[in-house]
Write a protein that holds these residues in place. Sequence first.
Motif, PDB file in Angstrom:
ATOM      1  N   ALA A 170      55.910  39.273  51.811  1.00  0.00           N
ATOM      2  CA  ALA A 170      57.264  39.397  51.259  1.00  0.00           C
ATOM      3  C   ALA A 170      58.219  38.560  52.107  1.00  0.00           C
ATOM      4  O   ALA A 170      57.968  38.396  53.306  1.00  0.00           O
ATOM      5  CB  ALA A 170      57.696  40.859  51.315  1.00  0.00           C
ATOM      6  N   THR A 230      52.245  40.997  61.236  1.00  0.00           N
ATOM      7  CA  THR A 230      51.172  40.028  61.000  1.00  0.00           C
ATOM      8  C   THR A 230      49.858  40.379  61.698  1.00  0.00           C
ATOM      9  O   THR A 230      48.858  39.714  61.485  1.00  0.00           O
ATOM     10  CB  THR A 230      51.598  38.619  61.460  1.00  0.00           C
ATOM     11  OG1 THR A 230      51.840  38.659  62.863  1.00  0.00           O
ATOM     12  CG2 THR A 230      52.859  38.156  60.750  1.00  0.00           C
ATOM     13  N   THR A 245      59.576  36.081  72.642  1.00  0.00           N
ATOM     14  CA  THR A 245      59.780  36.477  71.247  1.00  0.00           C
ATOM     15  C   THR A 245      59.767  37.992  71.051  1.00  0.00           C
ATOM     16  O   THR A 245      60.184  38.490  70.016  1.00  0.00           O
ATOM     17  CB  THR A 245      58.683  35.870  70.331  1.00  0.00           C
ATOM     18  OG1 THR A 245      57.423  36.411  70.703  1.00  0.00           O
ATOM     19  CG2 THR A 245      58.652  34.356  70.407  1.00  0.00           C
ATOM     20  N   GLU A 289      65.210  42.171  62.213  1.00  0.00           N
ATOM     21  CA  GLU A 289      65.473  41.945  60.786  1.00  0.00           C
ATOM     22  C   GLU A 289      66.001  43.223  60.123  1.00  0.00           C
ATOM     23  O   GLU A 289      66.894  43.163  59.277  1.00  0.00           O
ATOM     24  CB  GLU A 289      64.205  41.428  60.099  1.00  0.00           C
ATOM     25  CG  GLU A 289      63.921  39.986  60.494  1.00  0.00           C
ATOM     26  CD  GLU A 289      62.490  39.534  60.248  1.00  0.00           C
ATOM     27  OE1 GLU A 289      62.179  38.388  60.578  1.00  0.00           O
ATOM     28  OE2 GLU A 289      61.678  40.333  59.737  1.00  0.00           O
ATOM     29  N   SER A 349      54.410  45.270  51.676  1.00  0.00           N
ATOM     30  CA  SER A 349      53.711  44.035  52.044  1.00  0.00           C
ATOM     31  C   SER A 349      52.492  44.430  52.877  1.00  0.00           C
ATOM     32  O   SER A 349      52.632  44.943  53.988  1.00  0.00           O
ATOM     33  CB  SER A 349      54.630  43.115  52.854  1.00  0.00           C
ATOM     34  OG  SER A 349      53.858  42.094  53.434  1.00  0.00           O
ATOM     35  N   ASP A 383      54.647  45.624  72.902  1.00  0.00           N
ATOM     36  CA  ASP A 383      56.042  46.051  73.063  1.00  0.00           C
ATOM     37  C   ASP A 383      56.498  47.080  72.029  1.00  0.00           C
ATOM     38  O   ASP A 383      57.610  47.584  72.086  1.00  0.00           O
ATOM     39  CB  ASP A 383      56.968  44.826  72.970  1.00  0.00           C
ATOM     40  CG  ASP A 383      56.836  44.095  71.640  1.00  0.00           C
ATOM     41  OD1 ASP A 383      55.842  44.329  70.915  1.00  0.00           O
ATOM     42  OD2 ASP A 383      57.715  43.280  71.314  1.00  0.00           O
ATOM     43  N   LYS A 425      58.702  31.742  65.071  1.00  0.00           N
ATOM     44  CA  LYS A 425      59.900  32.057  65.861  1.00  0.00           C
ATOM     45  C   LYS A 425      60.278  30.854  66.735  1.00  0.00           C
ATOM     46  O   LYS A 425      61.446  30.513  66.893  1.00  0.00           O
ATOM     47  CB  LYS A 425      59.661  33.311  66.710  1.00  0.00           C
ATOM     48  CG  LYS A 425      59.573  34.573  65.826  1.00  0.00           C
ATOM     49  CD  LYS A 425      58.956  35.761  66.538  1.00  0.00           C
ATOM     50  CE  LYS A 425      58.804  36.945  65.577  1.00  0.00           C
ATOM     51  NZ  LYS A 425      57.824  37.931  65.988  1.00  0.00           N
ATOM     52  N   SER A 452      53.007  35.979  64.679  1.00  0.00           N
ATOM     53  CA  SER A 452      54.230  35.334  64.166  1.00  0.00           C
ATOM     54  C   SER A 452      54.982  34.593  65.257  1.00  0.00           C
ATOM     55  O   SER A 452      56.167  34.305  65.093  1.00  0.00           O
ATOM     56  CB  SER A 452      55.131  36.406  63.567  1.00  0.00           C
ATOM     57  OG  SER A 452      55.462  37.346  64.587  1.00  0.00           O
TER      58      SER A 452
HETATM   59  C1  U2F Z   1      53.757  40.393  67.198  1.00  0.00           C
HETATM   60  O1  U2F Z   1      54.415  40.766  66.034  1.00  0.00           O
HETATM   61  P1  U2F Z   1      54.217  40.647  64.497  1.00  0.00           P
HETATM   62  O2  U2F Z   1      53.981  39.268  64.095  1.00  0.00           O
HETATM   63  O3  U2F Z   1      53.298  41.627  63.900  1.00  0.00           O
HETATM   64  O4  U2F Z   1      55.661  41.248  64.077  1.00  0.00           O
HETATM   65  P2  U2F Z   1      57.159  40.828  64.142  1.00  0.00           P
HETATM   66  O5  U2F Z   1      57.681  40.483  65.489  1.00  0.00           O
HETATM   67  O6  U2F Z   1      57.812  41.938  63.445  1.00  0.00           O
HETATM   68  O7  U2F Z   1      57.217  39.497  63.286  1.00  0.00           O
HETATM   69  C2  U2F Z   1      56.615  39.395  62.028  1.00  0.00           C
HETATM   70  C3  U2F Z   1      57.338  38.308  61.276  1.00  0.00           C
HETATM   71  O8  U2F Z   1      56.627  38.035  60.082  1.00  0.00           O
HETATM   72  C4  U2F Z   1      57.516  38.091  58.978  1.00  0.00           C
HETATM   73  C5  U2F Z   1      58.664  38.971  59.422  1.00  0.00           C
HETATM   74  C6  U2F Z   1      58.746  38.749  60.903  1.00  0.00           C
HETATM   75  O9  U2F Z   1      59.646  37.719  61.209  1.00  0.00           O
HETATM   76  O10 U2F Z   1      59.822  38.645  58.764  1.00  0.00           O
HETATM   77  N1  U2F Z   1      56.863  38.666  57.788  1.00  0.00           N
HETATM   78  C7  U2F Z   1      57.342  38.341  56.578  1.00  0.00           C
HETATM   79  O11 U2F Z   1      58.322  37.586  56.431  1.00  0.00           O
HETATM   80  N2  U2F Z   1      56.718  38.867  55.464  1.00  0.00           N
HETATM   81  C8  U2F Z   1      55.673  39.703  55.552  1.00  0.00           C
HETATM   82  O12 U2F Z   1      55.193  40.134  54.503  1.00  0.00           O
HETATM   83  C9  U2F Z   1      55.173  40.051  56.832  1.00  0.00           C
HETATM   84  C10 U2F Z   1      55.810  39.525  57.936  1.00  0.00           C
HETATM   85  C11 U2F Z   1      53.498  41.674  67.966  1.00  0.00           C
HETATM   86  F1  U2F Z   1      52.621  42.429  67.246  1.00  0.00           F
HETATM   87  C12 U2F Z   1      54.802  42.414  68.216  1.00  0.00           C
HETATM   88  O13 U2F Z   1      54.580  43.581  68.931  1.00  0.00           O
HETATM   89  C13 U2F Z   1      55.790  41.524  68.957  1.00  0.00           C
HETATM   90  O14 U2F Z   1      57.035  42.149  69.063  1.00  0.00           O
HETATM   91  C14 U2F Z   1      55.931  40.183  68.258  1.00  0.00           C
HETATM   92  C15 U2F Z   1      56.727  39.232  69.114  1.00  0.00           C
HETATM   93  O15 U2F Z   1      56.830  37.982  68.533  1.00  0.00           O
HETATM   94  O16 U2F Z   1      54.664  39.582  67.955  1.00  0.00           O
END
Ligand code: U2F
Length: 460
Positions: free
Chosen positions: A338, A283, A133, A363, A309, A379, A22, A18
């Motif tokens: 979602a 993701t 991010t 969030e 989700s 992280d 961002k 993701s």
């Molecule tokens: C990597 O993180 P991820 O992409 O797994 O996770 P998040 O930082 O939580 O970001 C996921 C985004 O995807 C969106 C959600 C987040 O903004 O709102 N989303 C959504 O809207 N609907 C869905 O069904 C599923 C996801 C890594 F794995 C982490 O450890 C890091 O902290 C991050 C840094 O960018 O990147």
Amino acid sequence: MGGSPHPHVAVVAFPFSSHAPKLLAVARAVASAAPSATVSFVSTADTLPRFKAGAAPANLRFVELASGVGDGDLAGTPPWRRVELFLEAAEAGGLKQALETAGAGGTRVTCVVGDTFMSMAAEVGVPWVAVWTGGPTALLAHIVSDTLLQDIGEHGAYAAVAEAASRGDELVTYPGLGRYRVRDLPFIGTRHGGEFRRIMSQLFRRVAQRVPRAATAVAINAFPGLFPPDISAALAKALPNCLPIGPYFLLPGTCAAADDSHGCLAWLDGRPACSVAYVCFGTVASLPPDELRELASGLEATGAPFLWSLREDSWSLLPPGFMDRAKANNSGLLVPWAPQAAVLRHPAVGAFVTHSGWGAVLEGMSGGVPMLCRPFFGDQAMNARAVEHLWCFGKAFDDDKPFTSGIVAEAVKSLLDGEEGIQMRARARELQAKVVDAFGPDGGSTDNFRKLVELLCAHE
Ligand code: U2F
């Protein structure tokens, strides 16, 4: 790159997980705040179409960056190799080339705002603002990783690390890291081994070398006051011109309509306040099949409604009849995607079961929702630790203690109905109010974002 009459900011994405959305939030916000500047969003051809969708500020353009994968090979290339090829191509001149393309026609790029993972931006000859991010303290840990690993004994004494980790030792001698344990560090343990581990170690090594030396500023996804003073001071010391401008998804000008094609918000409407458990592991992370089934059974055992989700390739791993039962009594909704930020702001949501990716943490906090964190890699363990111990609005599971149905049921119930949940929700709502303040007219993130835009526009 020739002469330029006005600022041209290239916002460079890391086009995996993701990260890019961002960066797009930052690009949209900069374009809205600086209408006389040109803003080029730079990402790979396969990712750009989804970012171009929807209305964009008139001064925001999209520019291709080489994926490093030969034509037609993309789908057949394993994910780790795609990351490796992409980074190699960007390091070997791909980024420079994209910036030249962006500047063709006379408006040369005057400044790069780039995902910190794209640290080759340090070498392109224009000022580089790094955008981090993830959880900010993980960046601190990466920057001191050489010393840290020597001290805790990775070189030649790996057992010492494991021992320190199992004792729960805290990193008290490292500025800003004193509240975290050895086991929380992003580079400890075997939880993401193999090729990804190798590629990510190289990437973070370059980040640690380049950021302190070459970044003009570092934008972090946090707001002033989020961390206690010792951590804020350590971030300010380690990162050049550290600007907490987040949460990025709340920056003015970012709000694209949420994709609710699976009807999550309508499903939540009408459910009692704080009654629903929302489940999502971001993701990239996936629960092992056994744990996935335990989680499903645990959710079912609470009797509470849930919105989950889950990527479709995992649906077949759920216990037999799980979704039929949820559908029959309308107690659960399973979706492949979602609109998470909006879901977490919905009054019906009372608990968030998450991998504690940094986006998820922000969030959850912005929605005032208590969290159950089950970290996987990177992280996430530090983020989970902060949720439980710094901000006290959630519970963290250690990644070596797998979910069982009983653990899940008890933890979810306690967040939705228990005394602990009431206290954590109160803390989450205090944090939510701080997030709102940060984006007020005199708020910390508003102020830092203004500084960032001034800095970007000062380079011509
Ligand atoms: C990597 O993180 P991820 O992409 O797994 O996770 P998040 O930082 O939580 O970001 C996921 C985004 O995807 C969106 C959600 C987040 O903004 O709102 N989303 C959504 O809207 N609907 C869905 O069904 C599923 C996801 C890594 F794995 C982490 O450890 C890091 O902290 C991050 C840094 O960018 O990147």
